[in-house]
Design a protein around this motif. Structure first.
Motif, PDB file in Angstrom:
ATOM      1  N   LEU A 286       0.844  -1.276  -0.003  1.00 45.69           N
ATOM      2  CA  LEU A 286       0.168  -0.322  -0.120  1.00 45.69           C
ATOM      3  C   LEU A 286       0.480   1.218   0.260  1.00 45.69           C
ATOM      4  O   LEU A 286       0.591   2.398  -0.756  1.00 45.69           O
ATOM      5  N   LEU A 289       2.192   1.948  -3.576  1.00 44.47           N
ATOM      6  CA  LEU A 289       1.076   2.388  -4.373  1.00 44.47           C
ATOM      7  C   LEU A 289       0.829   3.831  -4.130  1.00 44.47           C
ATOM      8  O   LEU A 289       0.734   4.289  -5.282  1.00 44.47           O
ATOM      9  N   SER A 290       0.279   4.155  -3.398  1.00 39.46           N
ATOM     10  CA  SER A 290      -0.225   5.443  -2.659  1.00 39.46           C
ATOM     11  C   SER A 290       1.207   6.329  -2.900  1.00 39.46           C
ATOM     12  O   SER A 290       1.254   7.719  -3.734  1.00 39.46           O
ATOM     13  N   ALA A 291       2.778   6.507  -2.499  1.00 34.79           N
ATOM     14  CA  ALA A 291       3.870   6.515  -3.122  1.00 34.79           C
ATOM     15  C   ALA A 291       3.434   7.459  -4.565  1.00 34.79           C
ATOM     16  O   ALA A 291       3.667   8.845  -5.358  1.00 34.79           O
ATOM     17  N   VAL A 293       0.414   6.438  -6.188  1.00 35.41           N
ATOM     18  CA  VAL A 293      -0.989   7.986  -7.247  1.00 35.41           C
ATOM     19  C   VAL A 293      -0.128   9.389  -6.319  1.00 35.41           C
ATOM     20  O   VAL A 293      -0.826  10.323  -6.775  1.00 35.41           O
TER      21      VAL A 293
ATOM     22  N   ALA B 255       4.888  15.575   1.116  1.00 40.26           N
ATOM     23  CA  ALA B 255       4.648  14.261   0.226  1.00 40.26           C
ATOM     24  C   ALA B 255       4.064  13.222   1.506  1.00 40.26           C
ATOM     25  O   ALA B 255       3.625  12.244   0.824  1.00 40.26           O
ATOM     26  N   ARG B 258       0.634  13.840   1.696  1.00 42.20           N
ATOM     27  CA  ARG B 258      -0.395  13.499   0.085  1.00 42.20           C
ATOM     28  C   ARG B 258       0.047  11.702   0.256  1.00 42.20           C
ATOM     29  O   ARG B 258      -0.938  11.150  -1.084  1.00 42.20           O
ATOM     30  N   ALA B 259       1.049  11.213   0.611  1.00 39.91           N
ATOM     31  CA  ALA B 259       0.757   9.792   0.248  1.00 39.91           C
ATOM     32  C   ALA B 259      -0.284   9.231   1.456  1.00 39.91           C
ATOM     33  O   ALA B 259      -0.914   8.208   1.160  1.00 39.91           O
ATOM     34  N   ALA B 260      -0.410   9.403   2.343  1.00 43.45           N
ATOM     35  CA  ALA B 260      -1.656   9.514   3.397  1.00 43.45           C
ATOM     36  C   ALA B 260      -2.851   9.577   2.859  1.00 43.45           C
ATOM     37  O   ALA B 260      -3.767   8.859   2.968  1.00 43.45           O
ATOM     38  N   ALA B 262      -3.344   9.557  -0.382  1.00 39.49           N
ATOM     39  CA  ALA B 262      -3.490   8.793  -1.238  1.00 39.49           C
ATOM     40  C   ALA B 262      -3.910   7.261  -1.215  1.00 39.49           C
ATOM     41  O   ALA B 262      -4.620   6.481  -1.043  1.00 39.49           O
ATOM     42  N   ALA B 263      -3.414   6.660   0.087  1.00 39.81           N
ATOM     43  CA  ALA B 263      -3.898   5.782   0.818  1.00 39.81           C
ATOM     44  C   ALA B 263      -5.231   4.919   1.392  1.00 39.81           C
ATOM     45  O   ALA B 263      -5.311   4.084   1.135  1.00 39.81           O
ATOM     46  N   ILE B 266      -6.810   4.511  -1.923  1.00 38.54           N
ATOM     47  CA  ILE B 266      -7.243   3.163  -2.220  1.00 38.54           C
ATOM     48  C   ILE B 266      -7.564   2.484  -1.495  1.00 38.54           C
ATOM     49  O   ILE B 266      -7.962   1.294  -1.481  1.00 38.54           O
TER      50      ILE B 266
END
Lengths: 321, 321
Positions: A286, A289-291, A293, B255, B258-260, B262-263, B266
Motif C-alpha cells: 500500500l 502504491l500510495s507514493a 498515486v 509528500a 499526500r501519500a496518506a 492516496a492510501a 486506495i
C-alpha cells in the motif's frame, strides 16, 4: 464491561444504560458482546427518526413530544446525533428538555452520541445505542439527526417512522424536499408555523408531496412548538407518529423496514470485518502504491486494481485466492 | 464521456471541466477512466481545505481569498462540499463570489459537489473532482466543507493545507477545538474578529493550541472578511497558506500527507470493490439473517459472523475460501 451489565440494562437501570451507551461508543468488541446479552429484548420500542435542517426547531419539538409521551406513561429514550454537536456540545436538546421540566425525570433518557474515527462508524453506534435503549424498556426511542451529512440522513432514514421538521422563512423546506428528504419522510412537520411564509411553505410542500410517485405520501402537519405554553399542534404530531407505526405494522411495511435496517447493519459489519482481515500484511504494498498515486504516476483506482490482482494471483498460486 | 474529454480538461477548457465534474459525481466507471487520462497532470495544485462551523464566514473568506489569488494571476478552483447545500442549494458561496466581482471570470471555477447514495462515497467524488481541477491547471484547489459531518471533516482534513474558520460570539470556536478540529488545523482563522468576544476567543484558541502535544502548532490569524471593502487580514491569510505549503514541501510533510491521502483513497476503492464482488449471490442468506435480526432472534454482529463462517466453509470445500 461487567457480565451483569446486560441484566441491569434489561431491568431499565439508568446508570447501567448510560454505561452501556459508553461501551457502544468506545469499544467495538465489548459492544458486540453487550448486544448478545440484549437481543431478545430488542424490537419492542417504536424507533422515531427526527431530522431536518439546522434551526428548524427539532430539539424543541422533541422535548414537547417527550413531555406528551410522559403524560401517556411512556418512558422516552432520545439519541441526539448532531454533527454540529462538536460545536454546541449537544446542549440544545438538553436545554429544551430542562425547559419542559423533564430534567431529573428517570423516564426520559437523553444522550448525545459521537464516535471518533472509524470504530465501525456512527451508524453502527446509533443502531447499537437504540438497541440498548429499546432493551431497557424505553419506548419510543427517538433518534435526532441534523439532516445535512450523508451518513446522518441515512441514520434518520432507518427509523420505523421518519419525521422531517422544516420551518418557514429560509427556503429550506422546499429545498429539503428537492434534496431527498421527501423520499424518507413519513411525516412532515412545519414548525414555527406562526411565522411569515408558513402558508406558502405548506402549499409548496403539498405540491411536492403530490408529485411523489412511489411509496405512501407523507402527512403534513403544522406546529408552533415553542416549548413555552399550549399544545401548539404537538398532540397531533404525536398521534400521527403513533398512527404511522400502527399502519406500518398492520400493512407489513414495519417488518420490511426493520429487515432492511438489519440487512444494512449486517452488510456494514461483514464489510468492516473483511476489510480488517484483508489489510494486515499489505502495508508495504500500500505504501509503495500510495507514493505512486501521490506522485502522479498512477490513479487510486488503478492502484486498487493492482493490489486486488496481485492478491488474486498469490491466492491462486497457493490454491486459495 | 467522449475520448477527448481528458485532453480538453488538460487544456483548461471550462465546459470540459464542468462536464468532467458531472462524470465524477454520477458515473463511477467513467470517472475512473477519466482520471486515467489525467493522472500525470495531477499533483501541481495546492489543495486547501477550508472548514469550520456553519455561519463562521467560510464562503466570504474563500471569495476574498479567490480575489486575492486572481490578483496574483492564479486560476482558482473551488469545490463546495456543504452538507447543508441540499437546503441552501449551495448558493451562498456563489453569492459571495458574485459580490466580489468574480462572476464570469473564467479564472475562478466553483462547483457544489453532491453524490446521491453510495456511488463510492462523497470522499471519492471530492478527491476525484480535485484531481480534475488540478489537471485543468487550477491552483489552488480549495475544498470547502462545513465541518459538522463525520465524512465532511475527514474530507477537509485530507488537504495539503487545512484552514479552520471560526467566529466569535457563539462559543463554537473553543468547542471546535475540543472536538478534533484542532488536530487537523494548519491555520486557524478567527473571522468576524471585529465582533464582541473575539479577544476572548483568540486567547482561548491560543491556550488550546499551546496544549497541543503532537504535530506543528497551527498559526492563528484574525480577519474581518466582510467581502465588502478593504483587505481585512485576507492578505495575511493568503500568505500563511502559501507559507504552510512551502514549509510542508521543504520538510517532507507535504509528500507524507499526500501519500496518506492516496492510501486512504486506495483502501476505500479496494474495500468497495471487494464488497461489490462479495455480495452478489448472497441475497437470500442476507434476507434470512436480516429477518432474524429484525425479529430479535440474533444480533447483526452474530449474523455477520455466521455469513463469514459459512462463506469460509464453502470456500474450503471448494479448495478456495
Amino acid at each position: 464491561m461487567t457480565d451483569e451489565l446486560p441484566a441491569r440494562v434489561r431491568s431499565g437501570d439508568v446508570p447501567a444504560v448510560a454505561r452501556a451507551l459508553s461501551v457502544v461508543e468506545n469499544d467495538l468488541e465489548a459492544a458486540a458482546a453487550l448486544l448478545e446479552g440484549l437481543f431478545d429484548a430488542v424490537g419492542r420500542a417504536h424507533r422515531v427518526g427526527v431530522t431536518g435542517p439546522p434551526g428548524a426547531g427539532k430539539s424543541t419539538l422533541i422535548a414537547a413530544l417527550a413531555k406528551a409521551w410522559r403524560e401517556d406513561g411512556r418512558r422516552v429514550g432520545i439519541l441526539a446525533v448532531d454533527p454540529s454537536s462538536p460545536f454546541t456540545g449537544g446542549a440544545l436538546l438538553g436545554d429544551r428538555v430542562r425547559m419542559m421540566g423533564l430534567f431529573g425525570d428517570a423516564g426520559v433518557f437523553i444522550r448525545s452520541l459521537a464516535t471518533r474515527g472509524a470504530l465501525g462508524g456512527l451508524s453502527r453506534a446509533v443502531h447499537d445505542g437504540a438497541d440498548v435503549l429499546d432493551a431497557a424498556g424505553f419506548d419510543p426511542v427517538v433518534v435526532e439527526t441534523v439532516g445535512v451529512g450523508q451518513s446522518e440522513l441515512a441514520i434518520a432514514g432507518a427509523a420505523d417512522t421518519v419525521v422531517v421538521v422544516v420551518a418557514p422563512g429560509s427556503g429550506d423546506g422546499v429545498q429539503a424536499m428537492k434534496a431527498g428528504l421527501l423520499e424518507v419522510a413519513d411525516l412532515i412537520v412545519v414548525n414555527q408555523s406562526d411565522r411569515e411564509g408558513a402558508d406558502r411553505l405548506l402549499a409548496d410542500l403539498r405540491a411536492a408531496v403530490d408529485l411523489r410517485e412511489t411509496g405512501a405520501k407523507p402527512a403534513i402537519l403544522s406546529t408552533t412548538a415553542t416549548g413555552a405554553e399550549g399544545d401548539g399542534g404537538v398532540g397531533a404530531v404525536k398521534a400521527a407518529i403513533d398512527a404511522h407505526r400502527a399502519g406500518a405494522a398492520a400493512g407489513g411495511a414495519l417488518a420490511a423496514r426493520r429487515a432492511a435496517r438489519a440487512a444494512a447493519r449486517i452488510r456494514d459489519e461483514v464489510d468492516r470485518r473483511r476489510s480488517d482481515a484483508w489489510w494486515p500484511g499489505r502495508a508495504r504494498e500500500l505504501e509503495r502504491l500510495s507514493a505512486a498515486v501521490a506522485e502522479g504516476r498512477t490513479t487510486a483506482a488503478k492502484a486498487a486494481g493492482d493490489l486486488l490482482r496481485a492478491a488474486a494471483k498469490r491466492g491462486a498460486a497457493r490454491g486459495k485466492p
